[in-house]
Design a protein around this motif. Structure first.
Motif, PDB file in Angstrom:
ATOM      1  N   MET A 172     -67.543 -95.012  15.127  1.00  0.00           N
ATOM      2  CA  MET A 172     -68.422 -94.302  16.063  1.00  0.00           C
ATOM      3  C   MET A 172     -69.135 -93.147  15.368  1.00  0.00           C
ATOM      4  O   MET A 172     -70.342 -92.930  15.514  1.00  0.00           O
ATOM      5  N   LEU A 173     -68.344 -92.420  14.580  1.00  0.00           N
ATOM      6  CA  LEU A 173     -68.881 -91.262  13.875  1.00  0.00           C
ATOM      7  C   LEU A 173     -69.990 -91.685  12.920  1.00  0.00           C
ATOM      8  O   LEU A 173     -71.074 -91.085  12.879  1.00  0.00           O
ATOM      9  N   ILE A 174     -69.706 -92.732  12.145  1.00  0.00           N
ATOM     10  CA  ILE A 174     -70.690 -93.196  11.165  1.00  0.00           C
ATOM     11  C   ILE A 174     -71.914 -93.751  11.885  1.00  0.00           C
ATOM     12  O   ILE A 174     -73.052 -93.477  11.498  1.00  0.00           O
ATOM     13  N   GLY A 175     -71.676 -94.515  12.950  1.00  0.00           N
ATOM     14  CA  GLY A 175     -72.796 -95.069  13.709  1.00  0.00           C
ATOM     15  C   GLY A 175     -73.719 -93.960  14.205  1.00  0.00           C
ATOM     16  O   GLY A 175     -74.939 -94.015  14.041  1.00  0.00           O
ATOM     17  N   LEU A 176     -73.111 -92.921  14.763  1.00  0.00           N
ATOM     18  CA  LEU A 176     -73.906 -91.823  15.312  1.00  0.00           C
ATOM     19  C   LEU A 176     -74.545 -90.999  14.193  1.00  0.00           C
ATOM     20  O   LEU A 176     -75.719 -90.644  14.270  1.00  0.00           O
ATOM     21  N   ALA A 177     -73.760 -90.715  13.154  1.00  0.00           N
ATOM     22  CA  ALA A 177     -74.288 -89.893  12.060  1.00  0.00           C
ATOM     23  C   ALA A 177     -75.452 -90.596  11.393  1.00  0.00           C
ATOM     24  O   ALA A 177     -76.477 -89.980  11.080  1.00  0.00           O
ATOM     25  N   ASP A 178     -75.300 -91.902  11.201  1.00  0.00           N
ATOM     26  CA  ASP A 178     -76.357 -92.652  10.554  1.00  0.00           C
ATOM     27  C   ASP A 178     -77.625 -92.654  11.413  1.00  0.00           C
ATOM     28  O   ASP A 178     -78.732 -92.449  10.925  1.00  0.00           O
ATOM     29  N   THR A 179     -77.423 -92.862  12.718  1.00  0.00           N
ATOM     30  CA  THR A 179     -78.560 -92.916  13.627  1.00  0.00           C
ATOM     31  C   THR A 179     -79.281 -91.577  13.685  1.00  0.00           C
ATOM     32  O   THR A 179     -80.501 -91.501  13.525  1.00  0.00           O
TER      33      THR A 179
END
Lengths: 261, 289, 325, 400
Positions: free
Chosen positions: B248-255
């Protein structure tokens, strides 16, 4: 100190606590270790003895509380700093360099007393003083004849001796011993006991041991821990006489080995 | 930029996170329980996507393709475990890195031999082709939401398996203490085979689910591999919960990185990983080693 | 650990290799001289990583960062219309790589095991994207070093790097120098400590060694040596790109180390040699050379646990039964 | 000399080398002596593994096809192809190029696909002075600052295919445009070409978005585009990224509201995988499979029959590379020693290509027509010529 026979404490802990999640492995412990004494810590499995040793050696940081070495606060120091200040330790599970010779094992330990080993060019083994310290340690732990044997090839008892020898090579003032006799044959136990007795003359020894015969014969002070707390501290005679200890821990036979409640 | 913009971006991030979780969860299981660094994990993702392409072509249905392809992928995983990985349990991590790197090369070439080097696509199943309107200009494809839903179901399924079943008990024991598992008398060999097979299956399943919204092309496994490692490490190795939050963190950070620091957005997830590790060297939910 | 006491056979083999390497340019073809030079450069690179993996026990998955960064430094400082002097550009590249290693190492050594592997990878990837995305260093297309560095001192110019034979000898000598440097390092007190770290770090700490500091210094030395290799590589090919810092390059050099044998001084040289030749031969052999390459790698891991160097030494590295990360 | 027919590799190479060496100092007769005996060596450095493998395979097949169609000989001599997998890896490019030039002593070097590889390769090709034909890599620099008498490109410069799009987008009535590409050389240069064409016409670039290469997660950017609400979007993606982008763009509902434009690579070799999502996209490129000219009408079925591969722009570039080699070698009757004459022949070559006739600019980049294409029924339908005989800017080229 109210007890007039008590010498000055070399190591003193106050309110020491270590929590793992909800569990307090060591819970608000106050203890003084006198200089030169032999102090055993006993208690049932899970009483927090090894955790206490780990806190003293710096392998674990305490949750709260303080540790003082003489007047110096050493609570938060890392193991290497504690070692440099003179607190040496051995491990419950043999912790040597099995691929190296006994000599090399002790050499590495002795070399740590150099102000710095950030020396890149000279051959390590040229240092005469380190060599002397290494040989002294090997002699102390009775392995001088086995100096060139690969440590992994030693018998179990010899490995435990080497473990102690390595720590001795660092020239400690205080020696923390985590079950030095565990797993030894009777003969090896006798030999190790002799070694420890000779060490006790010059060093402060703090040890965990399940062999009650040994503890009561050897230690000058005994601390009984239960559930992370100190139940009683005193001479062997005082401990033997303590009703609290008998009830909580020793149960029916004061010399029962590896007593488990 | 208004609130709805950020909400849609958050949806994008979460949705990407779900897909990452599907790949990363298998990786973290294999990592945590078996102590094996499996670089070939991305290859199973690729295998999944190619199987989906191939079997959809044969059967005309993605569902059938998944039903047929998943056992194939799991069997491949089991074979790899049996003949290669199982020899490395007592050896240094490095050998696992090397061996699984060799496996990547083999898988890549097998893909080239079996399916060629052309680029393929898989059609979205008829039922799920629609989209939901979000703003005046943008709508959201139903299939993406469907993928998220499936990911949630898989996550719940894994949670239930781990909390409630005997297998889950073994997995938990294995993750916390490998020796203890042996002491408890569990069949460690069998456990490892199951875990590896399941991990491979999860990655392949992710590849199958992603095939209709991804392109199916050579080398597609490598990109997701590194990102999945980042997820696993941020979450803490061996922790399913960690993999979930990491994803979730990576998904959001990347976005949001893409929107806020567009020129250097490639760096964002790695910088995040470095920061997390500096703060907690064992990852967010990892146990101290 | 490694038995450095040379036997007579060992000396004889070494002598033969030195003679062969020395004479090779006399009869070797042009391309093979270039290839051999490249192998020397990669051997230095692999030796630098071996200091970490094989001797200190730090598995860095981002070692190409230092290799590539040194190349970028050379590209950055080299003038477009003439040769940069070797005597200042090389120390600058090596120093820059070491400085970078100090920064990355300082942060990375707080972690251990798999986390260390991954954080080093993360830093290398960050650098990769930095050079790839930044408009100042040629972006993804990379940058050129238009002239090979000059070793001239005043008018005295005995070694001309434009001459591939000269470059060959320089690289060969540097392999020897790095080898000797590492041999000396490992016998020094510092070397004893880092080998102890690899075997059992907690014990070393309990013995009173500030282990983090030793790991960091080892990391910096390895970074500097990788910088030397990267400098030579950039000088030889005249080209540097972000891909030189990519994880696949870090992976390849790791392969060389493991292939040759970790913790053996000459292993990485053997590994670099084998890896490059294997790659070259297999690629000519079949269109499906990746399959062969993968197969060989898998076979080596399964059947040659001590790497190629293990073929020549009878000593077996004992299997570890404990799993300390 | 003419009796030498050794199969021994090294021996022959030695003799050949000696002869070539002699050629530099001696006169024509000794050069011609070798004609018809040794094979012409063509080194090919293209990717045969990894993401770019399909490009490498197609270019190779088409080049060989062109030569085979003409009888399989170059200037009357047999050919030996030496193929090397470039893996599209720049760090290996130097070694690979050296292997072909100094190890194999090739007469011609063909490659690569990847711009980074091309940069490293061009440097050596210049130093070693081997005639090099670039069948794909579009880095502007190759026919810009790096241009050299011995380097030719049969494909395009990155600037070229997107420049005509600028006017197309403007003429379609769009004034505010968002551009988007992978953050790498080819992407930036392609957007540069478009911006120039579009801004020259009077349009405005609202925002340029660069996405990490080779990542294919575009959702965040699509949302941004939706929020910016430009009149149109121009992108540069190829291969797997192109497939993913086109699908995502359609699935997010943007396609119906904001028209998508691109240089033609977006829809080359990817249409089948993109399916309906690609319908209606307008692109500009120097080729289209639906192009109606005599060369293309013959080429397409013949190529597809001979190789089983679909004929797309990459195949045409490979095919033209073959045609160029044929023309140049025929002009010198197979004498590879006559480098100057070969170069002159190449510079003057008129390639009757499936993409339409084209010639080389002074910087050795094609002067070619760019077609406006639109995806209709899964094909790139030609709507007309977007820019006739467009030459690259060749910025920084100090040749010719």
């Amino acid at each position: 100190m109210t007890d007039p026979t008590m010498r000055d404490p070399i190591l003193s802990i106050k309110g020491l606590t270590k929590r793992f999640g909800a569990l307090a492995a060591v819970d608000d412990v106050f203890l003084d270790f006198a200089s030169g004494e032999t102090h055993a810590i006993i208690g049932p499995n899970g009483a927090g003895k090894t955790t206490l040793i780990n806190l003293l050696s710096g392998d674990l940081p305490p949750t709260t509380g303080t540790i003082h070495l003489l007047d110096r606060d050493v609570t938060a120091l890392a193991p290497d700093r504690k070692s440099q200040l003179g607190i040496g330790r051995t491990y419950q599970k043999t912790n040597i360099f099995p691929d190296e010779t006994c000599f090399q094992n002790c050499w590495l330990a002795a070399q740590s007393r150099l102000p710095s080993s950030m020396r890149f060019f000279r051959r390590a083994h040229r240092r005469a003083d380190i060599r002397a310290a290494t040989e002294r340690a090997l002699a102390l732990c009775n392995l001088d004849a086995r100096a060139d044997v690969i440590a992994g090839h030693l018998s179990y008892g010899e490995q435990r001796q080497l473990e102690i020898g390595m720590t001795l090579a660092t020239d400690p003032k205080i020696l923390l011993l985590d079950e030095p006799l565990a797993g030894m044959s009777a003969e090896e136990s006798v030999r190790t006991m002799a070694l420890l007795t000779s060490l006790a003359e010059n060093l402060t020894l703090i040890l965990i041991e399940h062999d009650m015969d040994m503890v009561f014969a050897f230690a000058q002070t005994i601390t009984v821990m239960v559930n992370g707390q100190v139940l009683e501290t005193g001479t062997p005679a005082q401990i033997r006489a303590s009703a609290a200890v008998r009830d909580a821990y020793l149960g029916h036979g004061p010399t029962e080995q590896g007593a488990t409640p | 930029m208004d609130i709805s913009f950020f909400l849609i971006q958050a949806l994008n991030g979460v949705q990407y996170g779900f897909l990452l979780f599907l790949v990363a969860s298998g990786l973290t299981l294999i990592f945590g329980i078996m102590g094996v660094i499996n670089l070939a994990h991305g290859s199973f993702y690729m295998i999944g996507a190619y199987l989906a392409y191939w079997l959809t072509g044969l059967t005309g249905s993605l569902l059938l393709a998944i039903l047929l392809g998943l056992p194939l992928a799991v069997l491949t995983g089991l074979a790899i475990e049996r003949f290669a990985i199982s020899h490395l349990y007592t050896r240094d991590h490095l050998y696992q890195v090397l061996l699984t790197y060799g496996l990547i090369l083999i898988f890549n070439e097998m893909q080239s031999i079996l399916w060629g080097n052309d680029l393929y696509g898989v059609a979205i199943p008829e039922m799920l082709t629609g989209s939901i309107r979000l703003t005046e200009t943008q709508s959201y494809p139903v299939y993406r939401l469907f993928v998220s839903l499936v990911c949630i179901l898989v996550a719940l399924g894994m949670l239930l398996t781990i909390q409630k079943t005997r297998l889950g008990m073994m997995i938990r024991a294995g993750a916390s203490n490998r020796e203890m598992t042996q002491i408890l008398g569990l069949n460690i060999k069998q456990l490892y085979a199951i875990v590896f097979g399941a991990g491979a299956g999860l990655a392949a399943f992710a590849g199958m689910m992603a095939a209709p919204i991804e392109a199916v092309y050579p080398g597609m496994g490598e990109g997701i591999l590194i990102t999945s490692f980042v997820v696993v490490v941020i979450g803490g190795i061996g922790s399913i919960k960690g993999a979930f939050f990491g994803a979730m963190l990576i998904g959001l950070a990347d976005t949001f990185g893409s929107v806020l620091v567009p020129d250097y957005s490639g760096i964002v997830i790695y910088a995040l990983m470095a920061l997390v590790l500096l703060w907690r060297p064992q990852g967010l939910f990892g146990q101290r080693v | 650990m490694t038995n450095l006491r040379p036997t007579r056979l060992y000396l004889l083999i070494a002598l033969c290799i030195v003679i062969a390497v020395g004479l090779f340019p006399l009869f070797g073809e042009k391309f093979h001289i270039l290839l051999a030079t490249r192998i020397f450069i990669l051997a230095i690179f692999a030796m630098s990583l071996n200091l970490l993996i094989g001797f200190t026990g730090l598995i860095s998955f981002g070692h190409a960062a230092f290799f590539g960064a040194a190349g970028y430094i050379l590209a950055f400082v080299a003038p477009e219309d003439g040769a940069a002097a070797f005597w200042w550009s090389a120390p600058l590249s090596i120093g820059g790589a070491a400085l970078l290693a100090a920064g990355i190492g300082w942060m990375s050594i707080r972690t251990s095991g798999v986390y260390f592997i991954m954080i080093t990878l993360a830093f290398a990837q960050m650098l990769y994207f930095f050079f790839n995305d930044s408009p100042y260093f040629g972006g993804s297309d990379g940058a050129f070093i238009y002239f090979k560095p000059s070793l001239a001192i005043g008018s005295f110019d005995p070694v001309n790097l434009d001459n591939r034979v000269h470059f060959y000898y320089l690289a060969a000598i540097l392999v020897l120098v790095v080898w000797a440097f590492l041999a000396m390092l490992l016998r020094s007190p510092f070397g004893q400590v880092i080998k102890g770290l690899r075997a059992n770090e907690p014990r070393m700490r309990a013995l009173g060694y500030p282990t983090q500091r030793y790991k960091l210094v080892s990391f910096i030395i390895a970074g500097g040596l990788a910088g030397l290799a990267g400098y030579l590589n950039a000088a030889q090919s005249g080209y540097i790109s972000p891909a030189h810092l990519g994880w696949q390059e870090s992976g390849s050099v790791m392969m060389m180390v493991i292939l040759g044998g970790m913790g053996s001084l000459h292993g990485p040289i053997l590994g670099a040699f084998t890896f490059v030749l294997l790659h070259d031969i297999l690629r000519d052999l079949s269109q499906h050379w990746l399959l062969l390459m993968g197969g060989v790698i898998v076979a080596i891991v399964l059947f040659l646990p001590n790497g190629l160097a293990g073929l020549f030494t009878r000593k077996r590295i004992p299997q570890r039964d404990d799993d300390h990360d | 000399m003419s009796k030498i027919k050794r199969t021994d590799h090294r021996r022959r190479r030695f003799i050949q080398g000696a002869v070539a060496g002699a050629a530099i100092t001696a006169f024509a007769p000794s050069r011609f002596a070798i004609g018809g005996t040794a094979k012409v060596k063509v080194g090919i450095l293209l990717p045969y593994s990894g993401t770019y493998a399909f490009l490498g395979e197609k270019i190779t097949a088409a080049m060989k096809f062109a030569i085979a169609q003409a009888g399989g000989k170059l200037g009357g001599r047999d050919i030996e192809f030496v193929q090397l997998d470039s893996e599209a890896k720049p760090p290996k490019a130097t070694e690979n190029t050296n292997k072909l030039i100094t190890g194999e002593n090739v007469d011609f070097l063909v490659g690569p696909v990847h711009s980074g590889v091309a940069m490293a390769m061009a440097k050596i090709a210049r130093e070693e002075n081997v005639i090099t034909i670039v069948p794909n890599a579009g880095a502007n620099q190759l026919t810009g600052p790096l241009c050299a008498p011995n380097i030719f490109r049969t494909s395009f410069s990155n600037w070229q295919p997107s420049f005509p799009s600028g006017k197309v987008v403007y003429d379609d009535g769009h004034r505010n445009v968002v551009t988007m590409a992978w953050n790498y050389g080819a992407g930036k240069q392609a957007l540069g070409g478009f911006s120039q064409g579009f801004e020259d016409a009077g349009g405005k670039i609202v925002k340029q978005i660069l996405t990490p290469f080779p990542k294919v997660e575009f959702q965040a950017y699509l949302t941004e585009i939706a929020a910016l609400k430009p009149d149109a979007v121009f992108v540069f993606y190829a291969g797997g990224g192109a497939i993913k982008f086109v699908k995502d763009y359609a699935a997010s509902g943007l396609k119906d509201k904001i028209p998508l434009y691109s240089s033609g690579f977006l829809t080359e070799g990817t249409l089948k995988a993109q399916g309906a999502a690609a319908e209606g996209i307008k692109t500009t490129l120097h080729y289209s499979e639906t192009l109606d000219n005599p060369a293309n009408r013959i080429f397409r079925p013949a190529f597809e029959k001979a190789t089983g591969k679909s004929a797309d722009v990459f195949a045409v570039q490979g095919y033209d590379t073959g045609l160029l080699l044929l023309q140049a070698m025929n002009a010198v009757k197979g004498d590879t020693g006559a480098q100057k004459e070969i170069i002159t022949a190449m510079e003057n070559a008129v390639i009757d290509s499936p993409r339409g006739k084209w010639t080389f600019s002074a910087a050795h980049n094609p002067i070619q027509d760019f077609y406006l294409r639109q995806v209709v029924d899964g094909q790139n339908k030609v709507l007309g010529i977007a820019h006739k005989a467009l030459s690259d800017l060749a910025k920084g080229c100090r040749m010719g």
